[in-house]
Scaffold this motif. Structure first.
Motif, PDB file in Angstrom:
ATOM      1  N   ARG A   1       0.840  -1.200   0.000  1.00 22.63           N
ATOM      2  CA  ARG A   1       0.000   0.000   0.000  1.00 22.63           C
ATOM      3  C   ARG A   1       0.875   1.250   0.000  1.00 22.63           C
ATOM      4  NH1 ARG A   1       0.729   2.424   4.688  1.00 22.63           N
ATOM      5  NH2 ARG A   1       1.312   1.165   6.491  1.00 22.63           N
ATOM      6  N   PRO A   2       0.319   2.400  -0.401  1.00 13.72           N
ATOM      7  CA  PRO A   2       1.080   3.649  -0.307  1.00 13.72           C
ATOM      8  C   PRO A   2       1.455   3.948   1.145  1.00 13.72           C
ATOM      9  CG  PRO A   2      -0.970   3.955  -1.551  1.00 13.72           C
ATOM     10  CD  PRO A   2      -1.033   2.590  -0.943  1.00 13.72           C
ATOM     11  N   LEU A   3       2.574   4.625   1.332  1.00 12.98           N
ATOM     12  CA  LEU A   3       2.968   5.042   2.678  1.00 12.98           C
ATOM     13  C   LEU A   3       2.107   6.223   3.122  1.00 12.98           C
ATOM     14  CD1 LEU A   3       6.859   4.841   2.436  1.00 12.98           C
ATOM     15  CD2 LEU A   3       5.259   3.161   3.385  1.00 12.98           C
ATOM     16  N   VAL A   4       1.972   6.364   4.423  1.00 13.60           N
ATOM     17  CA  VAL A   4       1.200   7.479   4.967  1.00 13.60           C
ATOM     18  C   VAL A   4       2.129   8.335   5.826  1.00 13.60           C
ATOM     19  CG1 VAL A   4      -0.744   8.128   6.426  1.00 13.60           C
ATOM     20  CG2 VAL A   4      -0.943   6.184   4.859  1.00 13.60           C
ATOM     21  N   VAL A   5       2.202   9.613   5.464  1.00  8.46           N
ATOM     22  CA  VAL A   5       3.102  10.550   6.127  1.00  8.46           C
ATOM     23  C   VAL A   5       2.262  11.522   6.958  1.00  8.46           C
ATOM     24  CG1 VAL A   5       4.934  12.253   5.800  1.00  8.46           C
ATOM     25  CG2 VAL A   5       4.630  10.406   4.113  1.00  8.46           C
ATOM     26  N   GLY A   6       2.447  11.515   8.266  1.00  8.09           N
ATOM     27  CA  GLY A   6       1.714  12.433   9.148  1.00  8.09           C
ATOM     28  C   GLY A   6       2.315  13.826   9.063  1.00  8.09           C
TER      29      GLY A   6
ATOM     30  N   ASP B   1       3.461   5.874   8.777  1.00  5.18           N
ATOM     31  CA  ASP B   1       4.770   5.279   8.505  1.00  5.18           C
ATOM     32  C   ASP B   1       5.877   6.289   8.739  1.00  5.18           C
ATOM     33  OD1 ASP B   1       3.750   2.714   7.177  1.00  5.18           O
ATOM     34  OD2 ASP B   1       2.728   4.282   6.049  1.00  5.18           O
ATOM     35  N   ILE B   2       5.560   7.539   8.439  1.00  6.90           N
ATOM     36  CA  ILE B   2       6.554   8.611   8.488  1.00  6.90           C
ATOM     37  C   ILE B   2       5.907   9.813   9.162  1.00  6.90           C
ATOM     38  CG2 ILE B   2       7.951  10.178   7.056  1.00  6.90           C
ATOM     39  CD1 ILE B   2       7.897   7.983   4.855  1.00  6.90           C
ATOM     40  N   ILE B   3       6.676  10.518   9.989  1.00  4.91           N
ATOM     41  CA  ILE B   3       6.184  11.735  10.625  1.00  4.91           C
ATOM     42  C   ILE B   3       6.963  12.902  10.029  1.00  4.91           C
ATOM     43  CG2 ILE B   3       5.964  12.975  12.814  1.00  4.91           C
ATOM     44  CD1 ILE B   3       5.905  10.054  14.103  1.00  4.91           C
ATOM     45  N   GLU B   4       6.235  13.875   9.483  1.00  7.09           N
ATOM     46  CA  GLU B   4       6.875  14.995   8.794  1.00  7.09           C
ATOM     47  C   GLU B   4       7.012  16.179   9.731  1.00  7.09           C
ATOM     48  OE1 GLU B   4       6.886  18.697   6.206  1.00  7.09           O
ATOM     49  OE2 GLU B   4       5.460  18.099   7.755  1.00  7.09           O
ATOM     50  N   ILE B   5       8.212  16.774   9.778  1.00  7.70           N
ATOM     51  CA  ILE B   5       8.442  17.972  10.596  1.00  7.70           C
ATOM     52  C   ILE B   5       9.211  19.007   9.778  1.00  7.70           C
ATOM     53  CG2 ILE B   5       8.512  16.605  12.731  1.00  7.70           C
ATOM     54  CD1 ILE B   5      11.602  17.163  12.693  1.00  7.70           C
TER      55      ILE B   5
ATOM     56  N   GLN C   1       8.454   0.602  13.995  1.00 14.80           N
ATOM     57  CA  GLN C   1       9.483   1.482  13.438  1.00 14.80           C
ATOM     58  C   GLN C   1       8.895   2.532  12.508  1.00 14.80           C
ATOM     59  OE1 GLN C   1      12.466   1.002  14.945  1.00 14.80           O
ATOM     60  NE2 GLN C   1      11.252  -0.547  16.006  1.00 14.80           N
ATOM     61  N   ARG C   2       8.787   3.769  12.996  1.00 14.55           N
ATOM     62  CA  ARG C   2       8.359   4.885  12.153  1.00 14.55           C
ATOM     63  C   ARG C   2       9.593   5.684  11.738  1.00 14.55           C
ATOM     64  NH1 ARG C   2       4.008   1.936  12.818  1.00 14.55           N
ATOM     65  NH2 ARG C   2       2.642   2.485  14.529  1.00 14.55           N
ATOM     66  N   GLN C   3       9.396   6.547  10.731  1.00 11.52           N
ATOM     67  CA  GLN C   3      10.505   7.354  10.239  1.00 11.52           C
ATOM     68  C   GLN C   3      10.187   8.839  10.380  1.00 11.52           C
ATOM     69  OE1 GLN C   3      12.241   5.786   6.511  1.00 11.52           O
ATOM     70  NE2 GLN C   3      10.523   4.369   6.487  1.00 11.52           N
ATOM     71  N   LEU C   4      11.238   9.648  10.264  1.00 11.58           N
ATOM     72  CA  LEU C   4      11.092  11.098  10.374  1.00 11.58           C
ATOM     73  C   LEU C   4      11.437  11.714   9.023  1.00 11.58           C
ATOM     74  CD1 LEU C   4      10.356  12.785  12.894  1.00 11.58           C
ATOM     75  CD2 LEU C   4      12.796  13.129  13.274  1.00 11.58           C
ATOM     76  N   LEU C   5      10.543  12.557   8.516  1.00 12.56           N
ATOM     77  CA  LEU C   5      10.785  13.298   7.275  1.00 12.56           C
ATOM     78  C   LEU C   5      11.015  14.753   7.674  1.00 12.56           C
ATOM     79  CD1 LEU C   5      10.758  13.752   4.197  1.00 12.56           C
ATOM     80  CD2 LEU C   5       8.254  13.749   4.296  1.00 12.56           C
ATOM     81  N   ILE C   6      12.264  15.206   7.533  1.00 14.72           N
ATOM     82  CA  ILE C   6      12.656  16.527   8.034  1.00 14.72           C
ATOM     83  C   ILE C   6      12.709  17.520   6.883  1.00 14.72           C
ATOM     84  CG2 ILE C   6      14.463  17.841   9.218  1.00 14.72           C
ATOM     85  CD1 ILE C   6      15.426  15.077  10.354  1.00 14.72           C
TER      86      ILE C   6
ATOM     87  N   PHE D   1       1.046   9.355   0.796  1.00 13.47           N
ATOM     88  CA  PHE D   1       0.230  10.549   1.006  1.00 13.47           C
ATOM     89  C   PHE D   1       0.834  11.361   2.144  1.00 13.47           C
ATOM     90  CE2 PHE D   1      -2.644   7.384  -0.751  1.00 13.47           C
ATOM     91  CZ  PHE D   1      -3.411   8.103  -1.659  1.00 13.47           C
ATOM     92  N   ILE D   2       1.078  12.636   1.912  1.00 14.51           N
ATOM     93  CA  ILE D   2       1.448  13.527   3.015  1.00 14.51           C
ATOM     94  C   ILE D   2       0.147  14.174   3.479  1.00 14.51           C
ATOM     95  CG2 ILE D   2       2.797  15.545   3.684  1.00 14.51           C
ATOM     96  CD1 ILE D   2       4.869  14.786   1.596  1.00 14.51           C
ATOM     97  N   THR D   3      -0.243  13.884   4.726  1.00 12.12           N
ATOM     98  CA  THR D   3      -1.605  14.210   5.145  1.00 12.12           C
ATOM     99  C   THR D   3      -1.675  14.654   6.600  1.00 12.12           C
ATOM    100  OG1 THR D   3      -3.816  13.272   5.500  1.00 12.12           O
ATOM    101  CG2 THR D   3      -1.970  11.736   5.636  1.00 12.12           C
ATOM    102  N   ASP D   4      -2.585  15.593   6.867  1.00  6.74           N
ATOM    103  CA  ASP D   4      -2.877  15.970   8.254  1.00  6.74           C
ATOM    104  C   ASP D   4      -3.672  14.872   8.961  1.00  6.74           C
ATOM    105  OD1 ASP D   4      -1.743  18.355   7.529  1.00  6.74           O
ATOM    106  OD2 ASP D   4      -3.493  19.601   7.962  1.00  6.74           O
ATOM    107  N   HIS D   5      -4.237  13.942   8.203  1.00  8.05           N
ATOM    108  CA  HIS D   5      -5.142  12.923   8.760  1.00  8.05           C
ATOM    109  C   HIS D   5      -4.641  11.513   8.450  1.00  8.05           C
ATOM    110  CE1 HIS D   5      -7.644  16.580   8.486  1.00  8.05           C
ATOM    111  NE2 HIS D   5      -8.220  16.112   9.570  1.00  8.05           N
ATOM    112  N   PRO D   6      -3.472  11.146   9.009  1.00  7.07           N
ATOM    113  CA  PRO D   6      -2.929   9.814   8.716  1.00  7.07           C
ATOM    114  C   PRO D   6      -3.876   8.691   9.131  1.00  7.07           C
ATOM    115  CG  PRO D   6      -1.763  10.830  10.567  1.00  7.07           C
ATOM    116  CD  PRO D   6      -2.612  11.894   9.946  1.00  7.07           C
TER     117      PRO D   6
END
Lengths: 353, 353
Positions: free
Chosen positions: B19-24, B48-52, B152-157, B314-319
């Motif tokens: 499935r596509p990854l979901v980026v919070g 899957d990924i948390i964006e900051i 295991q989640r990741q960080l998107l900086i 998807f980069i989304t406010d609603h993961p």
């Protein structure tokens, strides 16, 4: 076939609605206990209820913390080197809120030697700056999250050691109720439940303070001296009947609900849940901690409390794990139902021809 | 039957893994953006990924904040009444970390009039005390949560405005890489991804700073002047081929990925995703916000990007919402498969007799 699937779907929804409630104990196991972030995680995981504890500061502010001392979860010794009692501990009641705000919260350690109580949880030496919060802030967090997510969770507030607070001429229960009242949280239908180990305090809250909020009676063993209440009596049939006039639920240690042998194997169920249900009280045993179990033993424990004891909820550090167990168990039940139906129809068809 | 069920189960797992990854995006929509609690919720929801986003303070500390000014999400005007520029805004780069720590974060408002940007989200006037945090603290939060949950989640900086920081003689990218390096986060297999709108900065990071981390190229329209990069070129086939030698993914505005008519109805797909996939680049469009859609239109949008555009995430406010959509869609697919099989067998049995 279609009508059967619809029936199955409705059946599944009903089953899910009737499942035991899941109470996130101090939030979740994954962040330092009782932090706003830990509570937010419990909300996200879907815990129906988030459990917190409150103590009073010197200036009568309700601080969300489990112990009446600060040393298990804060760096109080570093920030205030000269405020400890003769037992080496620093007590919440000796500090004003603005002092408490200067402390950092970390994962729980043993006050004497600083080692982490649950070694595999969030690292106690992490530099992430968590802080103490007040009951007001915690209420605003819950209401804000309920509004933003559209998912209605509740708060289970444990009033810590009312008798201890009385010695300092503080009526912690009155302050809790006044705080809730300021948010118009006074009714049994509001998303607030109050609990304490001091059973007579619950009677005082109901009768003298006139609260209509839902109340739970926490229960432990007399020898622990958590309060002056006689738990031997309150968990007898007479005691439970008495309690049923005051409270809506019992929150006993899980070892008061089932009997274990010396190896931790369940050997039977006590009468507590039977009597509680007889007098229309719900039962929410504490504390289910997955990291104290190995293999599938946690799953088996949860299933025993669910199906055999028939508890009404779990107070747990791992709300996500228990919710997943409740969900997957139902999914597999309905899968088996489909399989049964399938075999039934095939048998029928073969016989029919 | 059993072997079919096993096959179906494996098929479902494979589908889920693909499935596509979901980026919070900045954590989740449910708490003030980029707070530790908001990121913790994204972790709990299963993003899957948390964006900051990171900006530099005057004393060269990496502050996790989206804007280069403070007024959208903090009470800077109350705490520091005399530090604003002629545009009325207070800039992160004018403050030291210990000053920034004194600010409270609230739900995003319009700096000019204080009204909440997303009115139904967490109340901007709530008294819950959220604070700014540093990149170090955010890394420790992620690593701590990954350890405590075993998930295991990741960080998107996102490195904010490298050119702006250069004018202050600050190399923000160097400081980001040094910070990551101190945590031994330097490899493409580490749970860190770096992105920025300034495409030439990505080339600098890869070639001059020699980073092996995964890099994403953010994309917008030239007229927005987010950076001096020529997005018209970088989203052409030539540009994408060039980029594919530098980065692993593209993070374009979703309106660069599909074409909408004036009513917001999708009328087609641009070539961006096709070219990106041709050159082995993943595509993660931003920002999917459920509260900007009504009825089932958000679901339809997500499904279009998933099945027709075939985005990689998807980069989304609603993961939580997107993960639920991805899950339920798969469940219904496999339910239909079971139903088909069932009808097939019945048909077979009837014909056989």
């Amino acid at each position: 076939m279609l009508s059967f699937l619809i029936f199955l779907y409705i059946f599944e929804i009903c089953q899910w609605l009737q499942r035991p409630l899941v109470v996130g104990h101090r939030g979740t196991a994954y962040l330092p206990e009782l932090t706003l972030a830990s509570q937010s995680m419990a909300h996200a995981y879907g815990a129906d209820i988030i459990e917190i504890d409150v103590c009073l500061s010197r200036d009568n502010q309700l601080i969300v913390i489990h112990d009446i001392y600060l040393d298990g979860v804060t760096n109080v010794g570093d920030v205030f080197p000269n405020r400890s009692h003769s037992d080496g501990l620093n007590y919440v009641i000796d500090f004003d809120l603005d002092e408490l705000r200067r402390l950092n919260i970390h994962e729980r350690v043993r006050p004497l030697n600083g080692t982490q109580v649950y070694p595999l949880r969030f690292p106690s030496k992490s530099k992430v700056p968590f802080h103490l919060s007040t009951l007001n802030e915690t209420i605003e967090l819950l209401l804000g999250l309920n509004r933003a997510t559209g998912r209605q969770r509740q708060l289970l507030i444990e009033i810590k050691k009312p008798e201890y607070h009385s010695k300092y001429n503080k009526s912690i229960s009155s302050i809790v109720l006044a705080t809730l009242s300021a948010y118009d949280l006074t009714r049994s239908s509001d998303p607030i439940i109050v609990q304490t180990f001091h059973i007579e305090e619950l009677m005082y809250i109901r009768k003298n303070l006139g609260s209509q909020l839902r109340l739970f009676a926490l229960m432990t063993w007399n020898y622990i001296q958590e309060s002056s209440s006689d738990y031997d009596f309150y968990r007898s049939e007479d005691g439970i009947r008495n309690l049923s006039k005051i409270v809506q639920g019992l929150a006993p240690n899980h070892q008061l609900v089932v009997d274990y042998d010396l190896n931790g194997v369940i050997i039977g169920t006590t009468n507590l849940t039977k009597w509680a249900h007889q007098y229309n009280l719900n039962v929410y045993p504490y504390t289910f901690r997955q990291d104290l179990f190995s293999g599938s033993s946690f799953e088996e424990l949860v299933k025993y409390f669910w199906h055999t004891v028939k508890v009404d909820g779990f107070i747990t550090d791992h709300p996500d794990v228990i919710l997943e167990l409740l969900r997957s168990s139902e999914t597999s039940t309905s899968s088996i139902a489909v399989l049964h139906l399938f075999l039934l129809i095939i048998t029928f068809l073969f016989n029919y021809h």
